[in-house]
Design an enzyme around this catalytic site. Structure first.
Site, mmCIF file in Angstrom:
data_model
loop_
_atom_site.group_PDB
_atom_site.id
_atom_site.type_symbol
_atom_site.label_atom_id
_atom_site.label_comp_id
_atom_site.label_asym_id
_atom_site.label_seq_id
_atom_site.Cartn_x
_atom_site.Cartn_y
_atom_site.Cartn_z
ATOM 1 C CG ASP A 1 -0.280 -0.005 2.542
ATOM 2 O OD1 ASP A 1 0.540 0.895 2.783
ATOM 3 O OD2 ASP A 1 -0.568 -0.892 3.367
ATOM 4 C CB THR B 1 3.997 -3.666 7.497
ATOM 5 O OG1 THR B 1 2.744 -3.170 7.017
ATOM 6 C CG2 THR B 1 4.741 -4.362 6.365
ATOM 7 C CE LYS C 1 -13.746 -15.068 10.025
ATOM 8 N NZ LYS C 1 -14.576 -14.159 10.829
ATOM 9 C CG LEU D 1 5.430 -4.292 14.829
ATOM 10 C CD1 LEU D 1 5.019 -4.977 16.136
ATOM 11 C CD2 LEU D 1 4.242 -4.115 13.912
#
Length: 419
Positions: free
Chosen positions: A67, A155, A168, A196
Site C-alpha cells: 500500500d 507490517t 479469512k 513495527l
C-alpha cells in the site's frame, strides 16, 4: 417395478445410487496446512526467507502488492531485495486504509496479475502491508484462477497478531464490514516485528486491542502482562528490549528451554506469542466456522457497524475496544464481572491508548448492529461476554433495554476519563 440398489464407483468418497443411477453423492476433503514463521529483518538481502520456497530455482518472478504508506517507507528496500536476488518482479501499490477496502481494489489486483502473466502455482503473490492490504490480496488470490498461492508479510501489529494468522479474506461492501470474502489461508505468513518500529502510537494501540481480546476471553496471564507492561509495550513498539528486534525463528525453542528453567521471554515476545498461539488454538479446530459460537468473536458483535459508521474516525481495533468496553459493562450488570475487574479492564484500555466509548455507542446504532450480527450468526446472538478475566460465556437473550442501559452506564463511566 425395478427396485433401486446402491452401488459405489471409485473410492469411498463417490457414491452412486440406483440402477439405473438416480443420483450421485460426492464426499471429499481439502486438508489445510499453512505456516506462520517469525524472522527478523526480512528485507535484508542476506535473509532468503521470503524466497525460501524457490531456493536454487532460476528465472524467478514475483508479484508484490503493498500500500501507499508501506511503499513510502519500504518501497526502495522491497525493490532492492528482489533485484539483489535476480528476481523479475512488479510492485503494485494500492491506496491505504479501510475506506479503500473494496471490490475495486480486488479487481485492480486481478487485472495486474493478468498483465504480469503470473503462473498459477509456481509464483505466489506476496502481500506486504497491514490487515486491510492482506485481506484484499488474499481475496484476490482466492478468486484468481480459483486459487493462487500467496504469502503474507504483515507490517502492522494488528496484521501480525490477527489478520495475518487466520484464513479469512474479504472486503467491505454496501456499507458493511467484510461483507464479501472467502476462507483462503496464505501458504505462509512471515512475521517481522522490526516493521513495527515505523508505526505511530495509535497503530500500535490498534493491534493491542486484538491482543487484549484474547486476554479477556481466554488468557489471564496475557491480561496480567498487558496490565503490568502495557505502557512500555506501546512506547517500545513491541520490540524486545535486549536486542531491539522482534521474534526470530529460534525464539520458540529458546522459549521452551527458558520455560523449563523457570525463566520467561521478555514481555513483548511473550505477549506476541500468547496472542498468536491463543488465536490459533481457537481457529485450528474451527477454521471454516462450522461452529458459530467463537470466543474470538468477542469485541466483534457491535464493532463492525460502529467502525463502518465512524469511518475514517475509528480504526478497527479502536472499534473493537469500544465493543469490549460495552460488553464488559453488560457482563458486570449480569454479575459475570465484578466492578473491580471492570475497573481493571477499562484501566488497561486506557494504558494501551484505546478508547472505551464513542458517540456511536448508542441504541440507535447498537440495536441494528445486533440484528445484523444475528443474521451473520445464523439466527442467534451467540454473543460472547467475559466471565471475570480470562474466560467467556455465550448469551442469546440480550434485549434492547439491556443494551440501552449498558451504553448509558458506559457513557457515564467515560465522562472525564483520561482517554
Amino acid at each position: 417395478m425395478q427396485q433401486n440398489t446402491q452401488t459405489t464407483h471409485g473410492d469411498h468418497g463417490l457414491l452412486a445410487v440406483g440402477s439405473p443411477v438416480t443420483h450421485w453423492s460426492v464426499r471429499t476433503s481439502n486438508p489445510v496446512q499453512y505456516e506462520i514463521r517469525a524472522s527478523e529483518n526480512l528485507l535484508d538481502p542476506s535473509n532468503p526467507t521470503i524466497l525460501e520456497d524457490a531456493v536454487g530455482a532460476t528465472g524467478l518472478r514475483r508479484f508484490v502488492v503493498t500500500d501507499s504508506v508501506v511503499d513510502s517507507l519500504y518501497g526502495e528496500r522491497i525493490r532492492a531485495y528482489f533485484a539483489h536476488h535476480g528476481v523479475e518482479h512488479r510492485v503494485l501499490v494500492l491506496d491505504d486504509g479501510e475506506t479503500h477496502k473494496s471490490m475495486d481494489a480486488v479487481l485492480r489486483v486481478a487485472e495486474a496479475l493478468d498483465a504480469f502473466g503470473i503462473d498459477r502455482r509456481r509464483e505466489p503473490v506476496i502481500a506486504i502491508g497491514g490487515g486491510v492490504l492482506m485481506d484484499i490480496v488474499g481475496f484476490a488470490a482466492s478468486l484468481y484462477r480459483r486459487s493462487t498461492p500467496f504469502i503474507r508479510i504483515p507490517t502492522t501489529l494488528i496484521g501480525l497478531v490477527d489478520a495475518g494468522v487466520g484464513a479469512k479474506t474479504g472486503v467491505n461492501h454496501n456499507g458493511h464490514k467484510n461483507r464479501l470474502g472467502t476462507y483462503f489461508p496464505a501458504d505462509r505468513t512471515l512475521l517481522d516485528r522490526t516493521f513495527l518500529t515505523t508505526l505511530d502510537d495509535r497503530h500500535i494501540s490498534n493491534g493491542l486491542a486484538e491482543i487484549l481480546k484474547i486476554a479477556l476471553i481466554k488468557d489471564a496471564r496475557l491480561f496480567d502482562l498487558l496490565e503490568q507492561h502495557g505502557t512500555d509495550l506501546l512506547r517500545d513498539r513491541m520490540q524486545s528490549p535486549a536486542s531491539g528486534i522482534g521474534l526470530t525463528p529460534a525464539d520458540a525453542p529458546v522459549g521452551q528451554r527458558l520455560a523449563s528453567r523457570g525463566l520467561h521471554l521478555d514481555p513483548a515476545t511473550e505477549v506476541v506469542e500468547h496472542a498468536i498461539h491463543g488465536m490459533l488454538e481457537e481457529l485450528q479446530p474451527n477454521l471454516w466456522e462450522k461452529v458459530l459460537e467463537r470466543v474470538v468473536d468477542y469485541g466483534h458483535t457491535f464493532s463492525p457497524t460502529i467502525e463502518m459508521n465512524a469511518l475514517p474516525a475509528l480504526l478497527h481495533g479502536e472499534a473493537v475496544a469500544v465493543d469490549m468496553a460495552l460488553t464488559t459493562v453488560m457482563a458486570e450488570r449480569r454479575g459475570l464481572v465484578s466492578a473491580y475487574q471492570r475497573e481493571r479492564i477499562l484501566g488497561v484500555m486506557d494504558r494501551l491508548g484505546l478508547p472505551a466509548w464513542h458517540p456511536l455507542c448508542n441504541p440507535q446504532v447498537l440495536v441494528p448492529a445486533l440484528l445484523d450480527t444475528v443474521r451473520h450468526r445464523d439466527g442467534q446472538q451467540r454473543l460472547p461476554l467475559p466471565v471475570g478475566i480470562g474466560s467467556a460465556v455465550f448469551v442469546n437473550d440480550v434485549t434492547e433495554a439491556e443494551l440501552a442501559a449498558a451504553a448509558e452506564q458506559l457513557a457515564a463511566l467515560s465522562v472525564g476519563a483520561p482517554r
